[in-house]
Design a protein around this motif. Structure first.
Motif, PDB file in Angstrom:
ATOM      1  N   ALA A  75      -0.634   5.384   7.462  1.00  0.00           N
ATOM      2  CA  ALA A  75      -1.607   5.235   6.388  1.00  0.00           C
ATOM      3  C   ALA A  75      -1.256   4.052   5.489  1.00  0.00           C
ATOM      4  O   ALA A  75      -2.075   3.152   5.283  1.00  0.00           O
ATOM      5  CB  ALA A  75      -1.697   6.517   5.565  1.00  0.00           C
ATOM      6  N   SER A  76      -0.032   4.017   4.978  1.00  0.00           N
ATOM      7  CA  SER A  76       0.343   2.893   4.120  1.00  0.00           C
ATOM      8  C   SER A  76       0.431   1.606   4.933  1.00  0.00           C
ATOM      9  O   SER A  76       0.028   0.529   4.474  1.00  0.00           O
ATOM     10  CB  SER A  76       1.674   3.168   3.410  1.00  0.00           C
ATOM     11  OG  SER A  76       2.701   3.446   4.333  1.00  0.00           O
ATOM     12  N   GLY A  77       0.914   1.702   6.157  1.00  0.00           N
ATOM     13  CA  GLY A  77       1.093   0.524   7.003  1.00  0.00           C
ATOM     14  C   GLY A  77      -0.204  -0.181   7.327  1.00  0.00           C
ATOM     15  O   GLY A  77      -0.326  -1.401   7.153  1.00  0.00           O
ATOM     16  N   LEU A  78      -1.194   0.578   7.776  1.00  0.00           N
ATOM     17  CA  LEU A  78      -2.454  -0.052   8.170  1.00  0.00           C
ATOM     18  C   LEU A  78      -3.280  -0.472   6.955  1.00  0.00           C
ATOM     19  O   LEU A  78      -4.042  -1.435   7.031  1.00  0.00           O
ATOM     20  CB  LEU A  78      -3.249   0.880   9.089  1.00  0.00           C
ATOM     21  CG  LEU A  78      -2.910   0.827  10.596  1.00  0.00           C
ATOM     22  CD1 LEU A  78      -3.183  -0.557  11.170  1.00  0.00           C
ATOM     23  CD2 LEU A  78      -1.497   1.240  10.900  1.00  0.00           C
ATOM     24  N   ALA A  79      -3.119   0.218   5.832  1.00  0.00           N
ATOM     25  CA  ALA A  79      -3.813  -0.203   4.614  1.00  0.00           C
ATOM     26  C   ALA A  79      -3.223  -1.524   4.103  1.00  0.00           C
ATOM     27  O   ALA A  79      -3.954  -2.450   3.732  1.00  0.00           O
ATOM     28  CB  ALA A  79      -3.722   0.875   3.541  1.00  0.00           C
ATOM     29  N   ALA A  80      -1.899  -1.623   4.113  1.00  0.00           N
ATOM     30  CA  ALA A  80      -1.246  -2.871   3.687  1.00  0.00           C
ATOM     31  C   ALA A  80      -1.637  -4.011   4.624  1.00  0.00           C
ATOM     32  O   ALA A  80      -1.875  -5.143   4.185  1.00  0.00           O
ATOM     33  CB  ALA A  80       0.279  -2.694   3.660  1.00  0.00           C
ATOM     34  N   ALA A 130       0.856  -1.201   0.000  1.00  0.00           N
ATOM     35  CA  ALA A 130       0.000   0.000   0.000  1.00  0.00           C
ATOM     36  C   ALA A 130       0.884   1.240   0.000  1.00  0.00           C
ATOM     37  O   ALA A 130       1.945   1.261   0.634  1.00  0.00           O
ATOM     38  CB  ALA A 130      -0.921   0.011   1.214  1.00  0.00           C
ATOM     39  N   HIS A 131       0.439   2.250  -0.731  1.00  0.00           N
ATOM     40  CA  HIS A 131       1.189   3.508  -0.826  1.00  0.00           C
ATOM     41  C   HIS A 131       0.630   4.535   0.148  1.00  0.00           C
ATOM     42  O   HIS A 131      -0.545   4.491   0.516  1.00  0.00           O
ATOM     43  CB  HIS A 131       1.116   4.045  -2.259  1.00  0.00           C
ATOM     44  CG  HIS A 131       1.922   3.228  -3.209  1.00  0.00           C
ATOM     45  ND1 HIS A 131       1.479   2.004  -3.683  1.00  0.00           N
ATOM     46  CD2 HIS A 131       3.152   3.422  -3.747  1.00  0.00           C
ATOM     47  CE1 HIS A 131       2.416   1.483  -4.471  1.00  0.00           C
ATOM     48  NE2 HIS A 131       3.435   2.319  -4.537  1.00  0.00           N
TER      49      HIS A 131
END
Ligand code: FM0
Length: 323
Positions: free
Chosen positions: A106-111, A7-8
């Protein structure tokens, strides 16, 4: 099956700042962001029968309870949906300077939402993943999608979800100015809570958001970078103004943030389409045309080292990696 999911990160042009519901992470206002290609997180989740608790290994290092809290919040929801009880090992590689206001959560929790979905074999829709990521970190709800994304505040868990607005396949990009001493002291979670609870400016901030959002969406559909930048800059300044009114007061700005903002204003006077935005840290993000990015970066090198300036183009939504 366990798979790596990428995730970006995203940067908000209309900021999320304050929660209506802390437990469910339902925000006070809609927000709108641009997903970017330069910073991302790869994550793999493996559920294991022999674990006594979830564990998070970030860039090869086992993380403490604080970092694990948001992760387990998402994993608990996945376990509930899948009717599972196993704890999980979460392996994560961050291509984002952490705790620097670069929205690594943001990218961490989306991934994580994507990777947990793969591991549990749930086959959730993007909308369901956005909801799930939101429960880890609000801004993560937007990183499920690429381009411009709006997180609709909604009224409950079901309706508070992000949706793609525009694929950003036009002449817009962002430069990240990484200022020195970029370790943030007030987390976005604590900062927004303190602001909602104590800042007399908070209501003023909320009162102008509908207008900023409507104008931003029109500017995006017109592909008008000057309008997008003007609205984003004034929206960010208003958000940061609320923190000065909090009790105790605080600011995310450092001396170098001011230098960066001033440099952007100077470039604008010289005729370039450049605007800034800032989040819960001292780094400054510069909105500009992709076609002018090299020129702008070079000009900013008069103030900052080349290694402090990172170019980013609009980025994609979450991706399941093949291996
Ligand atoms: O991204 O408490 O998502 O809209 O970056 O985990 O829900 O870390 F500038 C601040 C992000 C806030 C604006 O907050 O908070 C934005 C911010 P959480 P987040």
């Amino acid at each position: 099956m366990s798979k790596w999911v990428r995730a970006h990160t995203n940067i908000a042009l209309i900021k999320y700042w304050g929660k209506e519901n802390e437990a469910l992470i339902i925000p006070k206002n809609n927000s709108l962001s641009l997903t970017l290609d330069a910073f991302y997180t790869d994550t793999k989740v493996t559920f294991k029968a022999d674990l006594a608790a979830d564990e998070l290994i970030l860039d090869g290092e086992k993380q403490d309870q604080t970092a694990l809290k948001k992760v387990s919040a998402v994993l608990d929801l996945i376990r509930e949906k899948a009717g599972m009880t196993e704890f999980a090992t979460v392996e994560s590689v961050n291509y984002v300077p952490t705790a620097a206001g670069l929205a690594s959560s943001a990218s961490g929790l989306a991934a994580l939402a994507g990777a947990a979905n793969e591991a549990a074999g749930l086959n959730l829709s993007s909308e369901a993943l956005s909801r799930l990521a939101r429960r880890g970190s609000g801004s993560a709800s937007r990183s499920i999608y690429g381009g411009f994304v709006e997180w609709e505040k909604g009224t409950d868990d079901q309706t508070s979800v992000a949706r793609p607005v525009d694929d950003a396949n036009w002449d817009i990009g962002m430069l990240f100015i990484i200022v020195k001493d970029a370790k943030k002291d007030v987390s976005s979670r604590d900062g927004m809570r303190r602001t909602v609870e104590t800042s007399p400016f908070y209501d003023g901030w909320l009162a102008t958001l509908d207008r900023d959002l409507a104008e931003m969406k029109a500017a995006i559909s017109e592909q008008d970078i000057d309008k997008v930048g003007t609205i984003a800059e004034r929206n960010a300044l208003k958000m940061h103004a609320t923190t000065l009114g909090a009790n105790p007061p605080f600011t995310y700005w450092s001396a170098d943030s001011m230098v960066a903002m001033d440099a952007v204003r100077t470039l604008r006077k010289e005729g370039h389409s450049v605007y800034f935005t800032m989040d819960a840290g001292p780094n400054v993000k510069v909105i500009c045309k992709q076609s002018e990015m090299k020129t702008i970066k070079q000009a900013l090198c008069a103030y900052f080292g080349e290694e402090q300036i990172i170019s980013a183009a609009p980025g994609p939504g979450i991706q399941v990696m093949e291996n």
